[in-house]
Enzyme design. Structure first.
Site, PDB file in Angstrom:
ATOM      1  N   TYR A 181     -27.040  58.032-126.994  1.00 41.04           N
ATOM      2  CA  TYR A 181     -27.158  56.568-127.117  1.00 41.04           C
ATOM      3  C   TYR A 181     -25.854  56.048-127.689  1.00 41.04           C
ATOM      4  O   TYR A 181     -25.400  56.548-128.735  1.00 41.04           O
ATOM      5  CB  TYR A 181     -28.321  56.203-128.040  1.00 41.04           C
ATOM      6  CG  TYR A 181     -28.479  54.719-128.300  1.00 41.04           C
ATOM      7  CD1 TYR A 181     -28.137  54.167-129.538  1.00 41.04           C
ATOM      8  CD2 TYR A 181     -28.956  53.862-127.319  1.00 41.04           C
ATOM      9  CE1 TYR A 181     -28.281  52.804-129.776  1.00 41.04           C
ATOM     10  CE2 TYR A 181     -29.102  52.496-127.552  1.00 41.04           C
ATOM     11  CZ  TYR A 181     -28.763  51.971-128.780  1.00 41.04           C
ATOM     12  OH  TYR A 181     -28.889  50.617-129.035  1.00 41.04           O
ATOM     13  N   ASP A 276     -18.207  59.592-129.733  1.00 40.45           N
ATOM     14  CA  ASP A 276     -18.979  58.523-130.378  1.00 40.45           C
ATOM     15  C   ASP A 276     -19.474  59.070-131.719  1.00 40.45           C
ATOM     16  O   ASP A 276     -20.492  59.753-131.775  1.00 40.45           O
ATOM     17  CB  ASP A 276     -20.142  58.086-129.479  1.00 40.45           C
ATOM     18  CG  ASP A 276     -21.001  57.043-130.167  1.00 40.45           C
ATOM     19  OD1 ASP A 276     -21.894  56.480-129.507  1.00 40.45           O
ATOM     20  OD2 ASP A 276     -20.790  56.787-131.372  1.00 40.45           O
ATOM     21  N   LYS A 304     -21.854  52.421-138.897  1.00 35.83           N
ATOM     22  CA  LYS A 304     -22.761  52.854-139.963  1.00 35.83           C
ATOM     23  C   LYS A 304     -22.047  53.049-141.303  1.00 35.83           C
ATOM     24  O   LYS A 304     -21.696  52.085-141.974  1.00 35.83           O
ATOM     25  CB  LYS A 304     -23.526  54.115-139.514  1.00 35.83           C
ATOM     26  CG  LYS A 304     -24.421  53.856-138.273  1.00 35.83           C
ATOM     27  CD  LYS A 304     -25.142  55.099-137.827  1.00 35.83           C
ATOM     28  CE  LYS A 304     -25.827  54.892-136.500  1.00 35.83           C
ATOM     29  NZ  LYS A 304     -27.088  54.135-136.589  1.00 35.83           N
TER      30      LYS A 304
HETATM   31  P1  KE4 Z   1     -25.011  49.770-133.446  1.00 41.25           P
HETATM   32  O1  KE4 Z   1     -24.603  48.806-132.337  1.00 41.25           O
HETATM   33  O2  KE4 Z   1     -26.504  49.847-133.611  1.00 41.25           O
HETATM   34  O3  KE4 Z   1     -24.280  49.522-134.753  1.00 41.25           O
HETATM   35  O4  KE4 Z   1     -24.522  51.239-132.996  1.00 41.25           O
HETATM   36  C1  KE4 Z   1     -24.951  51.737-131.761  1.00 41.25           C
HETATM   37  C2  KE4 Z   1     -24.840  53.245-131.784  1.00 41.25           C
HETATM   38  C3  KE4 Z   1     -23.766  53.842-131.133  1.00 41.25           C
HETATM   39  N1  KE4 Z   1     -23.604  55.179-131.141  1.00 41.25           N
HETATM   40  C4  KE4 Z   1     -24.488  55.987-131.780  1.00 41.25           C
HETATM   41  C5  KE4 Z   1     -24.272  57.471-131.750  1.00 41.25           C
HETATM   42  C6  KE4 Z   1     -25.597  55.436-132.455  1.00 41.25           C
HETATM   43  O5  KE4 Z   1     -26.481  56.259-133.070  1.00 41.25           O
HETATM   44  C7  KE4 Z   1     -25.778  54.042-132.466  1.00 41.25           C
HETATM   45  C8  KE4 Z   1     -26.961  53.381-133.134  1.00 41.25           C
HETATM   46  N2  KE4 Z   1     -27.945  54.264-133.665  1.00 41.25           N
HETATM   47  C9  KE4 Z   1     -29.304  53.728-133.755  1.00 41.25           C
HETATM   48  C10 KE4 Z   1     -30.230  54.795-134.338  1.00 41.25           C
HETATM   49  N3  KE4 Z   1     -30.267  55.979-133.569  1.00 41.25           N
HETATM   50  C11 KE4 Z   1     -29.343  52.469-134.557  1.00 41.25           C
HETATM   51  C12 KE4 Z   1     -30.731  51.988-134.917  1.00 41.25           C
HETATM   52  C13 KE4 Z   1     -31.114  50.785-134.125  1.00 41.25           C
HETATM   53  O6  KE4 Z   1     -30.831  50.736-132.913  1.00 41.25           O
HETATM   54  O7  KE4 Z   1     -31.736  49.899-134.739  1.00 41.25           O
END
Ligand code: KE4
Length: 467
Positions: A181, A276, A304
């Site tokens: 993701y 990523d 994060k």
């Molecule tokens: P954000 O756009 O949510 O800040 O980051 C996206 C993203 C990109 N790459 C990786 C490896 C990630 O894990 C994420 C976001 N992770 C999720 C939880 N697995 C965020 C939680 C959510 O979507 O509310």
């Protein structure tokens, strides 16, 4: 606070059983679960109210309890490793805002920095010195980063990195991995992990054929499949983007040779290798997975932890690629609040601690993680359960399957109903896990011996009860 009906309120018919269905048109993927033993009167009231004005009552689907059932907890405050919900229940937190809280909630260094900056205004829309301080810290810590651009989320970071790779190479196609993701950018919402995988919809409506055709997919950890894709599309592939440790199918480490193989393929075919590290950055080592595994990508995406709990993303990498980014180069990317001083102060307070205390922080996290994993394995053995545990440093997952979990297909052999029962059992014991089997648990420096004992005791009781 007076409750107001939002425009277009069509009249809520409260769900009969578990408040899972406020409006008849709510998705049918919600789980039916035994009512929680917890008194969640306030969370239920707030959830009911939220759903009139916010899709699904949450501002991110991962926070909904759709795959585990029940009422999402509305959290009021948190400190260290503990959170408190609107009903006054206290939980040991293994989500940590999905990763940022490596030093625990409300760390005084972060709170103080944010308070101080807020009094000098939160954003100017002009360059500031604190942005340089954070960029220099990132470039010092992250092996691949000669230069770095701040954005506001991990999604912005990955979208921008992929566009940059396309602009730099003049090629169109992106290779990603099933179950990875990378945020909600259109070309990444194909076979995506995290929320899409949790909700059983890995491909999102609204992603056009035009976008999808330029996204090529491979199973995670399958370097031979990637080689075949690259050879079939050699001059078309701009980048390979990968979670160097997968965290959005649950935690899945790279198999030996996988990351090295990607590096070799990219070198051979002039493809940009993007790690990523939104989740793994600053979590599994000061320099993230690329430091831990000794494989250096061309570009790195961060999020994060970099913001210490405020909205910050970043992408960085080799100077000759990063200088293609506007205004130095032709690849456009911008953002009103990118690098805003409020978020930068929180990030600087966090990254400074990592830089200054890394010789203690990561050994401590490893010690806690090893003890937690060992204790969990003892619990499983005592109960004759042959489930799979994957861990890398301060991120891990317990999968309710006896199969090794190395990719999306094997991750999906897990018993998600059993996970739902485990989730609620642990919640009732005051342990807050991610509301999905396909998310990793995170812990930080405030998770101590007392937390370890409480977790293992709760787990032993709950696992026994649900089998
Ligand atoms: P954000 O756009 O949510 O800040 O980051 C996206 C993203 C990109 N790459 C990786 C490896 C990630 O894990 C994420 C976001 N992770 C999720 C939880 N697995 C965020 C939680 C959510 O979507 O509310």
């Amino acid at each position: 606070m007076a409750q107001r009906a939002c425009r277009g309120t069509i009249g809520a018919t409260a769900g009969v059983q578990h408040d899972l269905t406020i409006h008849s048109q709510k998705a049918t993927h919600s789980m039916e679960v035994a009512p929680s033993a917890l008194d969640l009167k306030q969370s239920k009231r707030l959830y009911e109210r939220a759903q009139h004005c916010i899709p699904g009552g949450v501002n991110s689907p991962a926070r909904a309890f759709d795959s585990v059932g029940g009422t999402p907890l509305f959290i009021e405050r948190a400190e260290g490793a503990y959170m408190e919900d609107a009903d006054g229940h206290r939980y040991l937190d293994y989500v940590g805002s999905w990763g940022p809280m490596i030093f625990g909630h409300a760390h005084p260094d972060v709170v103080g920095a944010v308070q101080e900056q807020a009094e000098a205004s939160t954003s100017f829309g002009a360059p500031t010195e604190i942005e340089i301080d954070v960029a220099e810290l990132v470039c010092d810590l992250v092996p691949s980063a000669d230069k770095v651009r701040m954005v506001n989320s991990g999604t912005e970071a990955t979208m921008s990195a992929a566009r940059l790779a396309r602009g730099y190479t003049g090629r169109d196609k992106v290779i990603k991995f099933e179950g990875n993701y990378h945020g909600h950018g259109d070309f990444f919402l194909i076979a995506a992990g995290s929320g899409p995988m949790t909700l059983g919809k890995p491909d999102s409506p609204g992603v056009t054929e035009g976008n999808a055709k330029d996204t090529l997919l491979a199973p995670y950890n399958d370097i031979d499949h990637v080689q075949r894709l690259v050879e079939a599309h050699a001059d078309e592939v701009a980048c390979i983007i990968v979670e160097p440790i997968a965290g959005n199918m649950g935690c899945i480490p790279p198999e030996p040779g996988f990351l090295e193989g990607l590096r070799e393929l990219c070198d051979l075919h002039d493809i940009v290798l993007i790690f990523d590290e939104v989740m793994t950055g600053f979590r599994v080592a000061p320099g993230g997975a690329q430091e831990r595994f000794g494989v250096t990508p061309d570009l790195t995406c961060l999020g994060k932890i970099i913001g210490g709990g405020l909205p910050v993303g970043a992408y960085g990498g080799r100077k000759e690629i990063m200088d293609y980014v506007a205004p130095t180069g032709p690849v456009y990317q911008a953002g009103t609040l990118s690098g805003n001083p409020l978020a930068m102060r929180a990030g600087h307070a966090t990254l400074s601690k990592i830089a200054e205390e890394k010789d203690e922080v990561y050994p401590d996290l490893e010690e806690f993680g090893a003890a937690l994993e060992s204790g969990m394995r003892q619990n499983l053995e005592a109960l004759g359960l042959d489930y799979t545990i994957n861990r890398v440093g301060a991120m891990m997952s317990l999968f309710f399957t006896d199969q090794p979990v190395v990719d999306q297909e094997s991750a999906q052999t897990t018993d998600t109903d059993r996970y739902a029962a485990y989730f609620h059992g642990m919640l009732e014991k005051g342990i807050y896990l991610p509301p999905s089997q396909f998310e990793a648990i995170f812990f930080g420096t405030k998770h101590d011996e007392e937390a370890l004992e409480a977790t293992l005791q709760a787990q032993r009781t709950v696992l026994e009860r649900i089998h």
